[in-house]
Design a protein around this motif. Sequence first.
Motif, PDB file in Angstrom:
ATOM      1  N   LEU A 150       0.824  -1.214   0.000  1.00 15.09           N
ATOM      2  CA  LEU A 150       0.000   0.000   0.000  1.00 15.09           C
ATOM      3  C   LEU A 150       0.858   1.263   0.000  1.00 15.09           C
ATOM      4  N   GLN A 151       0.548   2.175  -0.914  1.00 13.88           N
ATOM      5  CA  GLN A 151       1.209   3.474  -0.979  1.00 13.88           C
ATOM      6  C   GLN A 151       0.221   4.626  -0.827  1.00 13.88           C
ATOM      7  N   THR A 152      -1.053   4.337  -0.852  1.00 18.04           N
ATOM      8  CA  THR A 152      -2.105   5.343  -0.825  1.00 18.04           C
ATOM      9  C   THR A 152      -2.516   5.676   0.609  1.00 18.04           C
ATOM     10  N   PRO A 153      -2.543   6.952   0.990  1.00 15.40           N
ATOM     11  CA  PRO A 153      -3.062   7.323   2.307  1.00 15.40           C
ATOM     12  C   PRO A 153      -4.533   6.899   2.424  1.00 15.40           C
ATOM     13  N   LEU A 154      -4.867   6.246   3.528  1.00 15.60           N
ATOM     14  CA  LEU A 154      -6.206   5.675   3.683  1.00 15.60           C
ATOM     15  C   LEU A 154      -6.876   6.178   4.955  1.00 15.60           C
ATOM     16  N   LEU A 155      -8.082   6.663   4.788  1.00 14.88           N
ATOM     17  CA  LEU A 155      -8.951   7.007   5.911  1.00 14.88           C
ATOM     18  C   LEU A 155      -9.965   5.878   6.048  1.00 14.88           C
ATOM     19  N   LEU A 156      -9.916   5.183   7.173  1.00 15.95           N
ATOM     20  CA  LEU A 156     -10.865   4.113   7.480  1.00 15.95           C
ATOM     21  C   LEU A 156     -11.897   4.647   8.463  1.00 15.95           C
ATOM     22  N   TRP A 157     -13.132   4.191   8.364  1.00 15.32           N
ATOM     23  CA  TRP A 157     -14.124   4.547   9.375  1.00 15.32           C
ATOM     24  C   TRP A 157     -15.085   3.368   9.558  1.00 15.32           C
ATOM     25  N   ALA A 158     -15.626   3.301  10.773  1.00 18.98           N
ATOM     26  CA  ALA A 158     -16.591   2.249  11.089  1.00 18.98           C
ATOM     27  C   ALA A 158     -17.437   2.677  12.278  1.00 18.98           C
ATOM     28  N   GLY A 159     -18.619   2.116  12.363  1.00 21.70           N
ATOM     29  CA  GLY A 159     -19.440   2.255  13.554  1.00 21.70           C
ATOM     30  C   GLY A 159     -18.988   1.225  14.571  1.00 21.70           C
ATOM     31  N   LYS A 160     -18.813   1.616  15.795  1.00 17.71           N
ATOM     32  CA  LYS A 160     -18.297   0.698  16.819  1.00 17.71           C
ATOM     33  C   LYS A 160     -19.238  -0.485  17.051  1.00 17.71           C
ATOM     34  N   ASN A 161     -20.522  -0.303  16.816  1.00 16.94           N
ATOM     35  CA  ASN A 161     -21.500  -1.375  17.036  1.00 16.94           C
ATOM     36  C   ASN A 161     -21.981  -1.988  15.721  1.00 16.94           C
ATOM     37  N   ASP A 162     -21.132  -1.975  14.717  1.00 17.59           N
ATOM     38  CA  ASP A 162     -21.505  -2.508  13.402  1.00 17.59           C
ATOM     39  C   ASP A 162     -21.808  -4.000  13.519  1.00 17.59           C
ATOM     40  N   TRP A 163     -23.007  -4.406  13.157  1.00 22.52           N
ATOM     41  CA  TRP A 163     -23.393  -5.806  13.197  1.00 22.52           C
ATOM     42  C   TRP A 163     -23.285  -6.449  11.821  1.00 22.52           C
ATOM     43  N   GLN A 164     -23.136  -5.638  10.794  1.00 22.68           N
ATOM     44  CA  GLN A 164     -23.061  -6.164   9.430  1.00 22.68           C
ATOM     45  C   GLN A 164     -21.643  -6.616   9.078  1.00 22.68           C
ATOM     46  N   VAL A 165     -20.669  -5.727   9.343  1.00 24.12           N
ATOM     47  CA  VAL A 165     -19.256  -6.042   9.111  1.00 24.12           C
ATOM     48  C   VAL A 165     -18.534  -5.780  10.425  1.00 24.12           C
ATOM     49  N   ASP A 166     -18.043  -6.829  11.035  1.00 20.03           N
ATOM     50  CA  ASP A 166     -17.360  -6.709  12.319  1.00 20.03           C
ATOM     51  C   ASP A 166     -16.292  -5.625  12.244  1.00 20.03           C
ATOM     52  N   THR A 167     -16.327  -4.714  13.196  1.00 15.89           N
ATOM     53  CA  THR A 167     -15.389  -3.588  13.255  1.00 15.89           C
ATOM     54  C   THR A 167     -13.942  -4.051  13.258  1.00 15.89           C
ATOM     55  N   HIS A 168     -13.702  -5.264  13.711  1.00 21.90           N
ATOM     56  CA  HIS A 168     -12.330  -5.782  13.729  1.00 21.90           C
ATOM     57  C   HIS A 168     -11.724  -5.866  12.330  1.00 21.90           C
ATOM     58  N   GLN A 169     -12.554  -5.961  11.306  1.00 20.86           N
ATOM     59  CA  GLN A 169     -12.035  -5.970   9.941  1.00 20.86           C
ATOM     60  C   GLN A 169     -11.266  -4.673   9.663  1.00 20.86           C
ATOM     61  N   SER A 170     -11.854  -3.547  10.008  1.00 17.83           N
ATOM     62  CA  SER A 170     -11.185  -2.256   9.804  1.00 17.83           C
ATOM     63  C   SER A 170     -10.035  -2.067  10.785  1.00 17.83           C
ATOM     64  N   LEU A 171     -10.247  -2.484  12.024  1.00  9.13           N
ATOM     65  CA  LEU A 171      -9.194  -2.329  13.044  1.00  9.13           C
ATOM     66  C   LEU A 171      -7.937  -3.110  12.680  1.00  9.13           C
ATOM     67  N   GLU A 172      -8.102  -4.324  12.193  1.00 15.34           N
ATOM     68  CA  GLU A 172      -6.949  -5.129  11.810  1.00 15.34           C
ATOM     69  C   GLU A 172      -6.168  -4.465  10.681  1.00 15.34           C
ATOM     70  N   PHE A 173      -6.876  -3.931   9.721  1.00 15.42           N
ATOM     71  CA  PHE A 173      -6.212  -3.261   8.603  1.00 15.42           C
ATOM     72  C   PHE A 173      -5.494  -2.005   9.099  1.00 15.42           C
ATOM     73  N   TYR A 174      -6.154  -1.262   9.973  1.00 16.18           N
ATOM     74  CA  TYR A 174      -5.539  -0.060  10.540  1.00 16.18           C
ATOM     75  C   TYR A 174      -4.270  -0.407  11.323  1.00 16.18           C
ATOM     76  N   LEU A 175      -4.329  -1.454  12.129  1.00 14.24           N
ATOM     77  CA  LEU A 175      -3.146  -1.862  12.894  1.00 14.24           C
ATOM     78  C   LEU A 175      -2.004  -2.289  11.974  1.00 14.24           C
ATOM     79  N   ALA A 176      -2.348  -2.937  10.869  1.00 11.49           N
ATOM     80  CA  ALA A 176      -1.319  -3.302   9.896  1.00 11.49           C
ATOM     81  C   ALA A 176      -0.696  -2.041   9.291  1.00 11.49           C
ATOM     82  N   LEU A 177      -1.521  -1.054   8.985  1.00  9.68           N
ATOM     83  CA  LEU A 177      -0.998   0.224   8.465  1.00  9.68           C
ATOM     84  C   LEU A 177      -0.019   0.842   9.453  1.00  9.68           C
TER      85      LEU A 177
END
Length: 162
Positions: A81-108
């Motif tokens: 990844l070379q592109t600056p990324l802004l991730l966002w999620a609702g903390k109580n997201d029941w459709q897509v577990d927030t951990h999906q975004s958190l894991e990617f953010y932690l990798a960044l």
Amino acid sequence: MGHSFGGYETAFAITQTPLFAAAIAGGAITDLNSFYHTINSSSGRSEMWRFGTEQWSMRKTPYEAPDSYLSNSPLTHVKQLQTPLLLWAGKNDWQVDTHQSLEFYLALRRLGKKGIMLLYPNEMHSLSNPVNQTDLTDRILQWFDFFLKGNKPEDWIEKGIQ
């Protein structure tokens, strides 16, 4: 910019090419193997059904085609990844577990990539609180103003968010 499956597509696309100057992914699926094994907390239904003929059309399980799940997961390619990324999620997201975004953010963060994550408390898959909707809209515009127009960065872009 994308949300939900569009967030997945955004996250994946920017790991494949340096073409984009900035990106935004909301409620993104970033690890297909992990998402395959997720239970939707609203319906109580496994997310496995999405991989048959819906959305991904993988037609095989991660046990039958592990390389396909890995190669189609943004998290697998985050190192490129070379592109600056802004991730966002609702903390109580029941459709897509927030951990999906958190894991990617932690990798960044671990890889020293440019990325910021906004986590909205008391929100689900889509933002319903008008204050949060306005906040996200403002931040999207500020993100693109800085990375696409070269405007002075807002403090939250320069220093991060606590």
